[in-house]
Design a protein around this motif. Structure first.
Motif, mmCIF file in Angstrom:
data_model
loop_
_atom_site.group_PDB
_atom_site.id
_atom_site.type_symbol
_atom_site.label_atom_id
_atom_site.label_comp_id
_atom_site.label_asym_id
_atom_site.label_seq_id
_atom_site.Cartn_x
_atom_site.Cartn_y
_atom_site.Cartn_z
ATOM 1 N N CYS A 79 0.838 -1.210 0.000
ATOM 2 C CA CYS A 79 0.000 0.000 0.000
ATOM 3 C C CYS A 79 0.869 1.256 0.000
ATOM 4 O O CYS A 79 0.713 2.141 0.838
ATOM 5 C CB CYS A 79 -0.916 0.001 1.217
ATOM 6 S SG CYS A 79 -2.469 -0.831 0.988
ATOM 7 N N THR A 80 1.794 1.322 -0.929
ATOM 8 C CA THR A 80 2.661 2.482 -1.084
ATOM 9 C C THR A 80 2.513 2.976 -2.515
ATOM 10 O O THR A 80 2.785 2.229 -3.451
ATOM 11 C CB THR A 80 4.131 2.102 -0.808
ATOM 12 O OG1 THR A 80 4.204 1.516 0.495
ATOM 13 C CG2 THR A 80 5.021 3.316 -0.872
ATOM 14 N N ILE A 90 -8.256 -2.331 -3.034
ATOM 15 C CA ILE A 90 -7.751 -3.576 -2.468
ATOM 16 C C ILE A 90 -8.473 -4.708 -3.191
ATOM 17 O O ILE A 90 -9.649 -4.975 -2.952
ATOM 18 C CB ILE A 90 -7.967 -3.617 -0.953
ATOM 19 C CG1 ILE A 90 -7.240 -2.429 -0.306
ATOM 20 C CG2 ILE A 90 -7.494 -4.951 -0.386
ATOM 21 C CD1 ILE A 90 -7.547 -2.228 1.151
ATOM 22 N N ALA A 91 -7.746 -5.339 -4.098
ATOM 23 C CA ALA A 91 -8.353 -6.280 -5.037
ATOM 24 C C ALA A 91 -8.553 -7.675 -4.474
ATOM 25 O O ALA A 91 -9.368 -8.434 -4.994
ATOM 26 C CB ALA A 91 -7.514 -6.361 -6.315
ATOM 27 N N TRP A 95 -8.385 -6.572 3.999
ATOM 28 C CA TRP A 95 -8.170 -5.199 4.453
ATOM 29 C C TRP A 95 -6.751 -5.022 4.988
ATOM 30 O O TRP A 95 -6.195 -5.911 5.624
ATOM 31 C CB TRP A 95 -9.175 -4.821 5.538
ATOM 32 C CG TRP A 95 -8.946 -3.439 6.036
ATOM 33 C CD1 TRP A 95 -8.399 -3.075 7.228
ATOM 34 C CD2 TRP A 95 -9.216 -2.230 5.337
ATOM 35 N NE1 TRP A 95 -8.313 -1.701 7.318
ATOM 36 C CE2 TRP A 95 -8.816 -1.164 6.163
ATOM 37 C CE3 TRP A 95 -9.759 -1.939 4.087
ATOM 38 C CZ2 TRP A 95 -8.941 0.166 5.775
ATOM 39 C CZ3 TRP A 95 -9.889 -0.621 3.704
ATOM 40 C CH2 TRP A 95 -9.484 0.422 4.547
ATOM 41 N N ARG A 96 -6.193 -3.855 4.726
ATOM 42 C CA ARG A 96 -4.879 -3.480 5.213
ATOM 43 C C ARG A 96 -4.981 -2.121 5.887
ATOM 44 O O ARG A 96 -5.492 -1.169 5.275
ATOM 45 C CB ARG A 96 -3.888 -3.379 4.047
ATOM 46 C CG ARG A 96 -3.597 -4.691 3.366
ATOM 47 C CD ARG A 96 -3.213 -4.408 1.914
ATOM 48 N NE ARG A 96 -2.814 -5.600 1.207
ATOM 49 C CZ ARG A 96 -3.654 -6.470 0.661
ATOM 50 N NH1 ARG A 96 -4.966 -6.285 0.743
ATOM 51 N NH2 ARG A 96 -3.202 -7.526 0.008
ATOM 52 N N ILE A 120 -14.930 -5.992 9.004
ATOM 53 C CA ILE A 120 -14.177 -4.808 8.567
ATOM 54 C C ILE A 120 -15.101 -3.593 8.554
ATOM 55 O O ILE A 120 -14.725 -2.503 8.997
ATOM 56 C CB ILE A 120 -13.537 -5.042 7.184
ATOM 57 C CG1 ILE A 120 -12.510 -6.173 7.282
ATOM 58 C CG2 ILE A 120 -12.894 -3.772 6.651
ATOM 59 C CD1 ILE A 120 -12.084 -6.741 5.956
ATOM 60 N N TRP A 121 -16.327 -3.772 8.069
ATOM 61 C CA TRP A 121 -17.327 -2.697 8.079
ATOM 62 C C TRP A 121 -17.484 -2.161 9.507
ATOM 63 O O TRP A 121 -17.495 -0.961 9.748
ATOM 64 C CB TRP A 121 -18.655 -3.228 7.550
ATOM 65 C CG TRP A 121 -19.780 -2.246 7.558
ATOM 66 C CD1 TRP A 121 -20.622 -1.970 8.604
ATOM 67 C CD2 TRP A 121 -20.203 -1.401 6.489
ATOM 68 N NE1 TRP A 121 -21.543 -1.016 8.239
ATOM 69 C CE2 TRP A 121 -21.308 -0.652 6.951
ATOM 70 C CE3 TRP A 121 -19.760 -1.221 5.183
ATOM 71 C CZ2 TRP A 121 -21.975 0.263 6.154
ATOM 72 C CZ3 TRP A 121 -20.438 -0.299 4.386
ATOM 73 C CH2 TRP A 121 -21.523 0.435 4.868
ATOM 74 N N ARG A 122 -17.583 -3.071 10.479
ATOM 75 C CA ARG A 122 -17.779 -2.673 11.878
ATOM 76 C C ARG A 122 -16.566 -1.947 12.467
ATOM 77 O O ARG A 122 -16.715 -1.195 13.432
ATOM 78 C CB ARG A 122 -18.156 -3.888 12.716
ATOM 79 C CG ARG A 122 -19.575 -4.366 12.435
ATOM 80 C CD ARG A 122 -20.019 -5.408 13.442
ATOM 81 N NE ARG A 122 -19.323 -6.677 13.294
ATOM 82 C CZ ARG A 122 -19.721 -7.661 12.495
ATOM 83 N NH1 ARG A 122 -20.809 -7.539 11.764
ATOM 84 N NH2 ARG A 122 -19.025 -8.781 12.429
#
Length: 146
Positions: A79-80, A90-91, A95-96, A120-122
């Motif tokens: 993620c740079t 993010i394919a 999640w990162r 992840i939503w939460r």
């Protein structure tokens, strides 16, 4: 991060649907970073970005290749954003936290990751500064559900 979009692509492979978003980002003058841990997935995305819209040139390249900073779309395992992208896609559905500095993050996932994506939503429940959006692919178009 100001916005995070959750994109359920269902039965369609991500390499078939992500180019729709990349094309829209290009039209809005945005730079994008596409992230996945899987090198084979990145290769499929690379091919799809070249072939899906042959009439519309969508320049892109790998983050570790020469001239990465000039590319409007970069493919990477990290993620740079060497291209100063403000949008990260993010394919691989994983999640990162490294996506946080981007203005907008897009998390693509299929049915097999639906439950994991709910957690992840939460994560963003108490984050008033972050707008969450949920999209589902219907008849080849992204439809906002929430």
């Amino acid at each position: 991060m100001q916005r995070v979009g959750f994109y359920l692509h269902g039965k369609h492979p991500v390499e078939r649907v992500l180019p729709l978003i990349a094309r829209a980002a290009k039209k809005q003058g945005q730079r994008m970073l596409v992230v996945a841990d899987d090198e084979v997935l990145l290769e499929r995305l690379d091919k799809a970005l070249w072939e899906q819209f042959p009439e519309e040139f969508l320049a892109h390249g790998y983050a570790d290749a020469p001239h990465a900073a000039r590319q409007p779309v970069l493919l990477s395992r990290q993620c740079t954003a060497a291209n100063d992208a403000t949008l990260v896609a993010i394919a691989d559905g994983a999640w990162r936290d490294a996506a946080e500095p981007f203005e907008r993050a897009l998390l693509f996932f299929d049915e097999s990751r639906r439950e994991a994506t709910k957690s992840i939503w939460r994560l963003f429940d108490q984050r008033e500064e972050v707008t969450r959006e949920f999209y589902e692919l219907e008849d080849g178009k992204w439809v906002k559900k929430r």
